[in-house]
Every structure is written in structure tokens, then in C-alpha cells.
Design a protein around this motif. Sequence first.
Motif, PDB file in Angstrom:
ATOM      1  N   THR A 144     -13.881   0.081  -6.094  1.00 44.86           N
ATOM      2  CA  THR A 144     -12.772   0.314  -5.165  1.00 44.86           C
ATOM      3  C   THR A 144     -11.668  -0.723  -5.256  1.00 44.86           C
ATOM      4  O   THR A 144     -10.628  -0.575  -4.630  1.00 44.86           O
ATOM      5  CB  THR A 144     -13.296   0.315  -3.707  1.00 44.86           C
ATOM      6  OG1 THR A 144     -14.040  -0.890  -3.528  1.00 44.86           O
ATOM      7  CG2 THR A 144     -14.168   1.528  -3.438  1.00 44.86           C
ATOM      8  N   SER A 204      -1.293  -1.178  -3.563  1.00 44.72           N
ATOM      9  CA  SER A 204      -2.425  -1.805  -4.262  1.00 44.72           C
ATOM     10  C   SER A 204      -3.475  -0.768  -4.693  1.00 44.72           C
ATOM     11  O   SER A 204      -4.234  -1.004  -5.624  1.00 44.72           O
ATOM     12  CB  SER A 204      -3.065  -2.895  -3.403  1.00 44.72           C
ATOM     13  OG  SER A 204      -3.332  -2.400  -2.128  1.00 44.72           O
ATOM     14  N   SER A 205      -3.471   0.392  -4.025  1.00 43.97           N
ATOM     15  CA  SER A 205      -4.454   1.424  -4.398  1.00 43.97           C
ATOM     16  C   SER A 205      -4.089   2.109  -5.724  1.00 43.97           C
ATOM     17  O   SER A 205      -4.876   2.896  -6.255  1.00 43.97           O
ATOM     18  CB  SER A 205      -4.565   2.469  -3.288  1.00 43.97           C
ATOM     19  OG  SER A 205      -3.334   3.139  -3.157  1.00 43.97           O
TER      20      SER A 205
END
Length: 393
Positions: free
Chosen positions: A118, A181-182
Motif C-alpha cells: 500500500t 501520494s496514492s
Amino acid sequence: METGIACCARGALLPNVSSQHSTGLVSPRSVSPSFSSRSLKSSSLFGESLRIMPPRSSLKASKSKNSSLVTKCEIGDSLEEFLTKATPDKGLIRLMMCMGEALRTISFKVRTASCGGTACVNSFGDEQLAVDLLANNVLFEALKYSHIVKYGCSEEVPELQDMEGPAEGGFSVAFDPLDGSSIVDTNFTVGTIFGVWPGDKLTGVTGRDQVAAAMGIFGPRTTYVLALKDLPGTHEFLLLDEGKWQHVKDTTEIGEGKMFSPGNLRATSDNPDYAKLIDYYVREKYTLRYTGGMVPDVNQIIVKEKGIFTNVASPSAKAKLRLLFEVAPLGFLIEKAGGYSSDGNKSVLDKVINSLDDRTQVAYGSKNEIIRFEETLYGSSRLKAPEPVGAAA
Ligand code: FDP
């Protein structure tokens, strides 16, 4: 904590570069006042000289109240040369230079992050940190080292942090350390956003009170796009192989052109007016340019000098963009570039920031696009168009 940033209290920047920063590093010359970017030598992999752009345009800085000095900022200038011509405020110059150092470090860390599961992580001193947290630490370090910032405040933890600089004559800075940021793992462009307010207040102020705003853009090219209150235009700096920021573009006008960037599109399911606006763009054959990263999506309006970005709310898809950390600084950059911003009724720069976590819907774009946005969503616009803009019927 090692960041690779060292900014002296009196304005000179001392590079503090370790071997792990061996890509795109600064050399001592890069920030020395005597440095001339036009004397740069190539360091390109294929031996061909980096094209150093000759000065081809100049902008006049607006006269400050106490000075009759008219300065010229030229394409090809280093960041320090540009800032020195742009403002007499040495504290602001130091702050913008320190932030430039921070952006350079973040750029390197983003480029070399390993992504799995993640998070995307990189080493920071002895620690492994997610890149957004790492960017957060680097920016706080830069603010502290500038010795001119009273409060720093990050979107990660929206609380004022005392940076120990002066309240009077100093600044307070709000930042989003790594917007998007993802999408680092998918290798989309991401960026840092920051706004600079005078003194020690980040609430009870408006975006229009900012003395500067900027974004760092980490894509195929790394750029630092900034605007200063007393200088016309929004200005782009490119990070060269040598680690130096070079002034490459000024934007002073945003014209009309069919390019749209529609955020929070899910809101069209229960906001019929937003659905109508999107239908209009599609019917009129606008070009879709949307990455889901607000920094590149807004930056393209400044670079292409046209277009519209929207992030509209609905009962089931509430506004999520933060006024202090994202919307106001980007509004400042867009309006200094000659564009317009709106929350539906007014410029986002006229919205009072009541709480550090205030959220809002927003549109940025050319004048006619913002008129169309306001008319379609709320039936009228505070801006006057020379002729009807043809809002969606
Ligand atoms: P993200 O949540 O991925 O950090 O600021 C938040 C933001 O990205 C913006 O960069 C981007 O424009 C927006 O959210 C995307 O939101 P939607 O997916 O809802 O359009």
C-alpha cells in the motif's frame, strides 16, 4: 535527521549532500550569488549539451512602495538570480530558496522510491519512510532552517508547528507535502503545494493575503512553479541535471481553449448542474486531460495557458479539497498567471480560512470557463463576459 538541506540563517545556502543524493544534486556554485546559469556545462548522459535557454523575455517586477527599483527577471536565470531581482525581501528569498532545496530532495526520494503493497517507501537517515511522510519531514526541516518561519502547518497533521522564526517580519507556511501520494506507484506525476502568509496567522486570513505560493512538480521533468505577491505572473523553474533550478517560463495570461479536467466526477450522479456542465464539455468536444493529481491537473492550465479544472461537490460526494493547503495556494498561482478561480460564487482567494481543515469545491481556469462554471452551477456569475459564454442549456 538528515535531509540534504542546509540553509544558513543569513541567506547563503550550504549544500549538505551525502552520497545517497548523488542524482540531481546541487553544487556549491548553484546557490552562490556569482553563479551564472548561462555558464553551465553539460552533464547529459549522451554528451550533448544541455540546452541553456538564452534570455528571451523579461518581466518587470512591480515597484514596491518604498523602492523605485525596477527589476528584470529573465528566462535563463537561476532561482537565486530570479528571486534577487524579483523581491527586496531577503527573508522571502531565503524561504523560497530553502523550499527549492526541499523540493529537490523530495524529487530524488520520489524518483527512487520502492513501491509495493500500500505504500511507496524510501530511506530517510536510518529509517524507511513512506514518501509522503518523508516529504513532510523534509519540508519541516527546510522551514526551520530558513530561520524566518514562525509556524509551519502540514496537511498530514493540520496543527500549527512552531518553527521558531519571528512572528513579526517572518512568515507562516501551509503545505501539502505530497499531493497524489496514492499515484506514486503508478508513476503518475505528483507534487508538493505550499502557501506563504506573512506573520503568524493561518486562520482568519484569506488566500489573497499570501505573499507567495508554489508547487513542486515531480513528473518526467521536475519543476518549481512559483508566484510572488508583488511580481506579475507565475514562473516555472526546471531542475537541471546539475541540481540547479533554471527559470524557463513565465505565464501572465490564461486564454480560452477546450481542455477540461473534471475532478470528483462521481458527484455528477446527484448534482444535475455539474452533470450538465460535463455534458457541455463533451458535446463541445473538449479534450479530456485529467490524472487525478491536483498538482499536474492544475499546472497544465498554467503551462498550456488554457483550460478548466473542476472539483465539484454533491450531497453524496462532499467537497474534500482543503482550502489552506491546496485550494488557496493553487488559486494564487492560477490568478497570478492571469487565470480565475471560483468556489461557485467567488474567487477562492476571497474565502476566509476559518479552520485549518476547511474544505471547498473549486474551479480554476480561463475567464470564460469560470463564468460558465458559475452560471451553470448557480445561475449567474459575478464576472462579466463580453458576450454570452454559452453555458450548458
Ligand atoms: P489524492 O486524494 O489522491 O491525494 O488532494 C487530493 C486529491 O488526490 C487531488 O490531488 C485530486 O485532484 C483529487 O484528490 C482527486 O479526487 P477524485 O478522485 O475524487 O477526483
